[in-house]
Design a protein around this motif. Sequence first.
Motif, PDB file in Angstrom:
ATOM      1  N   LEU A  22       0.816  -1.223   0.000  1.00 63.31           N
ATOM      2  CA  LEU A  22       0.000   0.000   0.000  1.00 63.31           C
ATOM      3  C   LEU A  22       0.852   1.276   0.000  1.00 63.31           C
ATOM      4  O   LEU A  22       0.525   2.215  -0.735  1.00 63.31           O
ATOM      5  N   MET A  25       1.962   1.832  -3.402  1.00 65.71           N
ATOM      6  CA  MET A  25       0.829   2.235  -4.220  1.00 65.71           C
ATOM      7  C   MET A  25       0.561   3.740  -4.061  1.00 65.71           C
ATOM      8  O   MET A  25       0.291   4.448  -5.037  1.00 65.71           O
ATOM      9  N   GLU A  73      -7.579   1.815  -7.436  1.00 61.34           N
ATOM     10  CA  GLU A  73      -8.465   1.268  -6.407  1.00 61.34           C
ATOM     11  C   GLU A  73      -8.507  -0.259  -6.475  1.00 61.34           C
ATOM     12  O   GLU A  73      -8.377  -0.965  -5.483  1.00 61.34           O
ATOM     13  N   GLY A  76      -5.305  -1.728  -5.291  1.00 63.77           N
ATOM     14  CA  GLY A  76      -5.229  -1.564  -3.830  1.00 63.77           C
ATOM     15  C   GLY A  76      -6.004  -2.665  -3.118  1.00 63.77           C
ATOM     16  O   GLY A  76      -5.552  -3.231  -2.122  1.00 63.77           O
ATOM     17  N   GLU A  80      -4.651  -5.634  -0.537  1.00 65.64           N
ATOM     18  CA  GLU A  80      -5.201  -5.876   0.802  1.00 65.64           C
ATOM     19  C   GLU A  80      -5.557  -7.344   0.992  1.00 65.64           C
ATOM     20  O   GLU A  80      -5.236  -7.955   2.014  1.00 65.64           O
TER      21      GLU A  80
END
Length: 347
Positions: A22, A25, A73, A76, A80
């Motif tokens: 992240l 990112m 998005e 991402g 996760e």
Amino acid sequence: MLQKLEEVKKEFESGISSIRSLPDMAQFKADFLGKKGKLNALMSGMRDLAVEEKKAFGSKANEVKQVMLAAIEEQGRKIEVEQINAKLEKNRQDISWTDKITDLGQQAAGLHPITKLTRELEDIFLSMGFDILDGPHIEDEYHNFEALNIPESHPARDMQDTFWFKDAEHLLRTHTSNIQIRGMEQKKPPFKFVGPGKVFRCEALDASHEAAFHQLEGMMVGRDISVQHMIHFLRTLLSEIFKKDINVRLRPGFFPFVEPGFELDYECMLCGGKGCPVCKQVGWVEGLGCGMVHPNVLKAGGVDPNEFNGFAFGMGIDRLTMMRYHIDDVRHFHSGNLQFSEQFKAY
Ligand code: DAH
């Protein structure tokens, strides 16, 4: 300029799939879409364009921006999920009770030999059509004594033998015979059932005496049941346990809940009846108590003794287990020593 925009888009597309965290990112997003990012750098060149071109470029750039935001998005979310899965995998615990436990420096023991033999006995009785019942360890005086025709003056009720509770009405059952009464209360004759379980007596411990030991109670009630039926079932049982034909003999025995009452001996299976230390050279081993159910007991269980009769028996499981597995001291059973029970894994 449109060409440049296309190049930035390509650069973005080839870069994004290799982003794995992240923070990376966030950095990647800033590189392309931040104030000082590549897209803004292009946009700032717009002021040199003619109005029409400005419009065309502006809308194209906006399109690209939206595509980039959506891709960021999406990627991402992927990151996760990957991170959660990695965490789960890292913390995975195998809670199945297998030999893998040795990895933790512990040992997996086998089933306790008493449990093994009890299950075997249950299987034998199930195959002969008996039900398996259970009864409470904490029992009342009525089910442990009174309903079994054991008078108040009987030595079995003695304070020295029985673990009583403070209320003087409850006790730890001294035998599994309470299951006879509990079973009769549930069932309508004809029926046949066995009930294995722990029993408790206030005994001094030695190699053959335990304060907590195990019995198996049996009862068969119907019409015209005879001692011969009883002998048949008990002999079949013993032969199944020892996997060969076993001779039995009956001696008269007194138990308040049966009349006539017997003690059944079986041929010592270690020496085949010749005499050895285990059978104290007599060739026979005291096996169990049995007899024809006393009419008072049938009555207490709600069974009419004029219409029905039956037999009952109670056997100790501990000594049988000791014979079966050549165990020389009853105190091993409750020692909690895994090295002891581990030995029975293979059986
Ligand atoms: N309850 C007796 C004891 O603990 C064993 C026993 C004897 C059970 C005779 C019976 C029986 O059902 O008929 O020693």
